[in-house]
Write a protein that holds these residues in place. Structure first.
Motif, PDB file in Angstrom:
ATOM      1  N   THR A   6      14.652   2.266   9.054  1.00  0.00           N
ATOM      2  CA  THR A   6      14.654   3.181   7.915  1.00  0.00           C
ATOM      3  C   THR A   6      13.704   2.676   6.836  1.00  0.00           C
ATOM      4  O   THR A   6      13.381   1.498   6.760  1.00  0.00           O
ATOM      5  N   THR A   7      13.278   3.600   5.983  1.00  0.00           N
ATOM      6  CA  THR A   7      12.396   3.255   4.876  1.00  0.00           C
ATOM      7  C   THR A   7      13.130   2.371   3.877  1.00  0.00           C
ATOM      8  O   THR A   7      14.301   2.588   3.577  1.00  0.00           O
ATOM      9  N   LYS A   8      12.442   1.373   3.353  1.00  0.00           N
ATOM     10  CA  LYS A   8      13.007   0.454   2.382  1.00  0.00           C
ATOM     11  C   LYS A   8      12.386   0.710   1.009  1.00  0.00           C
ATOM     12  O   LYS A   8      11.162   0.720   0.876  1.00  0.00           O
ATOM     13  N   ARG A   9      13.227   0.908  -0.011  1.00  0.00           N
ATOM     14  CA  ARG A   9      12.733   0.995  -1.383  1.00  0.00           C
ATOM     15  C   ARG A   9      12.668  -0.431  -1.949  1.00  0.00           C
ATOM     16  O   ARG A   9      13.655  -1.164  -1.941  1.00  0.00           O
ATOM     17  N   VAL A  10      11.494  -0.787  -2.453  1.00  0.00           N
ATOM     18  CA  VAL A  10      11.255  -2.147  -2.935  1.00  0.00           C
ATOM     19  C   VAL A  10      10.812  -2.104  -4.394  1.00  0.00           C
ATOM     20  O   VAL A  10      10.104  -1.195  -4.815  1.00  0.00           O
ATOM     21  N   VAL A  23      -4.416  -4.464 -10.928  1.00  0.00           N
ATOM     22  CA  VAL A  23      -3.813  -3.238 -10.409  1.00  0.00           C
ATOM     23  C   VAL A  23      -4.459  -2.838  -9.091  1.00  0.00           C
ATOM     24  O   VAL A  23      -3.783  -2.456  -8.132  1.00  0.00           O
ATOM     25  N   SER A  24      -5.770  -2.956  -9.023  1.00  0.00           N
ATOM     26  CA  SER A  24      -6.486  -2.596  -7.798  1.00  0.00           C
ATOM     27  C   SER A  24      -6.059  -3.477  -6.632  1.00  0.00           C
ATOM     28  O   SER A  24      -5.825  -2.981  -5.518  1.00  0.00           O
ATOM     29  N   ALA A  25      -5.957  -4.782  -6.878  1.00  0.00           N
ATOM     30  CA  ALA A  25      -5.592  -5.704  -5.798  1.00  0.00           C
ATOM     31  C   ALA A  25      -4.192  -5.424  -5.275  1.00  0.00           C
ATOM     32  O   ALA A  25      -3.956  -5.406  -4.061  1.00  0.00           O
ATOM     33  N   ILE A  26      -3.244  -5.195  -6.192  1.00  0.00           N
ATOM     34  CA  ILE A  26      -1.861  -4.946  -5.776  1.00  0.00           C
ATOM     35  C   ILE A  26      -1.753  -3.602  -5.059  1.00  0.00           C
ATOM     36  O   ILE A  26      -1.095  -3.485  -4.009  1.00  0.00           O
ATOM     37  N   SER A  27      -2.407  -2.576  -5.601  1.00  0.00           N
ATOM     38  CA  SER A  27      -2.348  -1.249  -4.981  1.00  0.00           C
ATOM     39  C   SER A  27      -2.963  -1.260  -3.590  1.00  0.00           C
ATOM     40  O   SER A  27      -2.427  -0.665  -2.648  1.00  0.00           O
ATOM     41  N   THR A  28      -4.094  -1.933  -3.458  1.00  0.00           N
ATOM     42  CA  THR A  28      -4.753  -2.023  -2.153  1.00  0.00           C
ATOM     43  C   THR A  28      -3.888  -2.777  -1.156  1.00  0.00           C
ATOM     44  O   THR A  28      -3.774  -2.392   0.016  1.00  0.00           O
ATOM     45  N   PHE A  29      -3.271  -3.856  -1.603  1.00  0.00           N
ATOM     46  CA  PHE A  29      -2.380  -4.634  -0.745  1.00  0.00           C
ATOM     47  C   PHE A  29      -1.243  -3.761  -0.227  1.00  0.00           C
ATOM     48  O   PHE A  29      -0.943  -3.761   0.982  1.00  0.00           O
ATOM     49  N   LEU A  30      -0.610  -3.002  -1.106  1.00  0.00           N
ATOM     50  CA  LEU A  30       0.497  -2.153  -0.691  1.00  0.00           C
ATOM     51  C   LEU A  30       0.030  -1.046   0.242  1.00  0.00           C
ATOM     52  O   LEU A  30       0.697  -0.720   1.232  1.00  0.00           O
ATOM     53  N   GLY A  34       1.004   0.027   4.355  1.00  0.00           N
ATOM     54  CA  GLY A  34       1.660   1.298   4.608  1.00  0.00           C
ATOM     55  C   GLY A  34       2.681   1.697   3.564  1.00  0.00           C
ATOM     56  O   GLY A  34       3.471   2.622   3.786  1.00  0.00           O
ATOM     57  N   ALA A  35       2.682   1.013   2.421  1.00  0.00           N
ATOM     58  CA  ALA A  35       3.665   1.308   1.386  1.00  0.00           C
ATOM     59  C   ALA A  35       3.249   2.534   0.577  1.00  0.00           C
ATOM     60  O   ALA A  35       2.058   2.768   0.352  1.00  0.00           O
ATOM     61  N   ILE A  56       6.582  -1.968 -10.273  1.00  0.00           N
ATOM     62  CA  ILE A  56       6.256  -0.966  -9.258  1.00  0.00           C
ATOM     63  C   ILE A  56       7.467  -0.771  -8.350  1.00  0.00           C
ATOM     64  O   ILE A  56       8.118  -1.737  -7.936  1.00  0.00           O
ATOM     65  N   GLU A  57       7.762   0.469  -8.057  1.00  0.00           N
ATOM     66  CA  GLU A  57       8.706   0.796  -6.990  1.00  0.00           C
ATOM     67  C   GLU A  57       7.929   1.459  -5.871  1.00  0.00           C
ATOM     68  O   GLU A  57       7.120   2.354  -6.122  1.00  0.00           O
ATOM     69  N   PHE A  58       8.175   1.027  -4.653  1.00  0.00           N
ATOM     70  CA  PHE A  58       7.472   1.620  -3.518  1.00  0.00           C
ATOM     71  C   PHE A  58       8.369   1.654  -2.294  1.00  0.00           C
ATOM     72  O   PHE A  58       9.336   0.894  -2.182  1.00  0.00           O
ATOM     73  N   ASP A  59       8.041   2.568  -1.406  1.00  0.00           N
ATOM     74  CA  ASP A  59       8.770   2.694  -0.146  1.00  0.00           C
ATOM     75  C   ASP A  59       7.982   2.014   0.958  1.00  0.00           C
ATOM     76  O   ASP A  59       6.785   2.261   1.135  1.00  0.00           O
ATOM     77  N   LEU A  60       8.677   1.170   1.686  1.00  0.00           N
ATOM     78  CA  LEU A  60       8.066   0.454   2.806  1.00  0.00           C
ATOM     79  C   LEU A  60       8.570   1.080   4.101  1.00  0.00           C
ATOM     80  O   LEU A  60       9.755   1.014   4.407  1.00  0.00           O
ATOM     81  N   PRO A  61       7.692   1.721   4.859  1.00  0.00           N
ATOM     82  CA  PRO A  61       8.139   2.421   6.067  1.00  0.00           C
ATOM     83  C   PRO A  61       8.527   1.452   7.179  1.00  0.00           C
ATOM     84  O   PRO A  61       8.046   0.315   7.225  1.00  0.00           O
TER      85      PRO A  61
END
Length: 290
Positions: A6-10, A23-30, A34-35, A56-61
């Motif tokens: 299941t998808t994980k909210r992180v 911001v660019s480095a973190i966004s690119t990493f995520l 696949g986040a 940041i909140e993100f969903d990890l598939p």
């Protein structure tokens, strides 16, 4: 090992010296993992030479990157930008201990919200230097530990509480009108893990009998301050403050009633923000993301 299905909210909290590319480095990493970012907030004290804060909140598939692997690989980003950071699963409940003395208004507010599912925590124990609230707490199915405190037994009493907290793997503690001053030894064992409610709008009316002092000054606002506990009494990083209006007709007792109302609301709000990883401590201040 079972695979994630299941998808994980992180949640990710970051603080560091501000510089280009964070911001660019973190966004690119995520993105590369696949986040999907669902919420992102950031704040800079000064774009040139200031501090940078981000939540940041993100969903990890599933079937892409496990949470533990993601944390491990994020270390490289953190080292490149000298980040102070914390990454946690949103659905992983924190364990909260509550300390209380005789007054129950802040305690009951937390228990009501917890029972209603508004506070996503586990409460493995309540600790008190009085037995007044034992029956009410145990009615919720929560163990109540009576640890009396005297001038001669304070050190031993605190050690008992420390042992209980460690044995239960408590993530943070809340002083819900716990009328004991914690020693430096206790505070240093749990940095930024103890939330207190103060019965005034700090820094006003510090110490005993705040409502009598407020009455003597003819205050028009009654306030409360929730803050992290430090060795400096009632001077730790402030999480939340609130006020209620008063007027010249208020007696000392009416001021006290108003104060109890604002205390319980303010404390519950601060606890909620801490549970949701919305608070970053920096020096003796906090950044609270909405």
């Amino acid at each position: 090992m079972l695979k994630e299905t299941t998808t994980k909210r992180v949640r990710l909290l970051v603080s560091c010296k501000d510089r280009a590319g964070i911001v660019s480095a973190i966004s690119t990493f995520l993105y590369n993992h696949g986040a999907n970012i669902v919420q992102s907030d950031q704040y800079s004290t000064d774009p040139i030479g200031g501090m940078f804060f981000m939540r940041i909140e993100f969903d990890l598939p599933p079937k892409k990157s496990s949470f533990e692997k993601l944390k491990e690989e994020f270390i490289e980003i953190a080292e490149n930008f000298y980040l102070d950071w914390k990454m946690s699963l949103a659905n992983q409940k924190k364990k909260m201990a509550i300390f209380v003395s005789k007054e129950d208004h802040c305690l009951m507010e937390l228990l009501w919200k917890w029972k209603a599912g508004e506070l996503n925590v586990d409460i493995p124990l309540v600790i008190s230097n009085h037995t007044n609230n034992q029956q009410a707490v145990e009615a919720y199915g929560i163990p109540y530990h009576y640890i009396p405190v005297t001038k001669d037994t304070k050190q031993q009493s605190e050690q008992k509480a420390i042992n209980l907290i460690k044995e239960a793997n408590i993530d943070f503690s809340v002083l819900a009108r716990y009328m004991q001053i914690l020693s430096p030894t206790f505070v240093q064992a749990f940095p930024h893990q103890i939330i207190n409610i103060h019965h005034s709008f700090l820094p006003a009316f510090i110490g005993a009998n705040p409502y009598a002092k407020a009455f003597e000054r003819g205050v028009k606002l009654i306030g409360a301050t929730a803050h992290y506990v430090t060795n400096d009494l009632d001077e730790g990083p402030i999480i939340e403050q609130d006020v209620l209006r008063a007027n010249h007709r208020y007696s000392t007792e009416q001021l006290r009633v108003a104060g109890r109302n604002v205390e319980r609301i303010t404390l519950a709000r601060a606890v909620q923000w801490h549970i949701n990883d919305q608070v970053i401590v920096y020096g003796n201040k906090t950044v609270v993301f909405s």
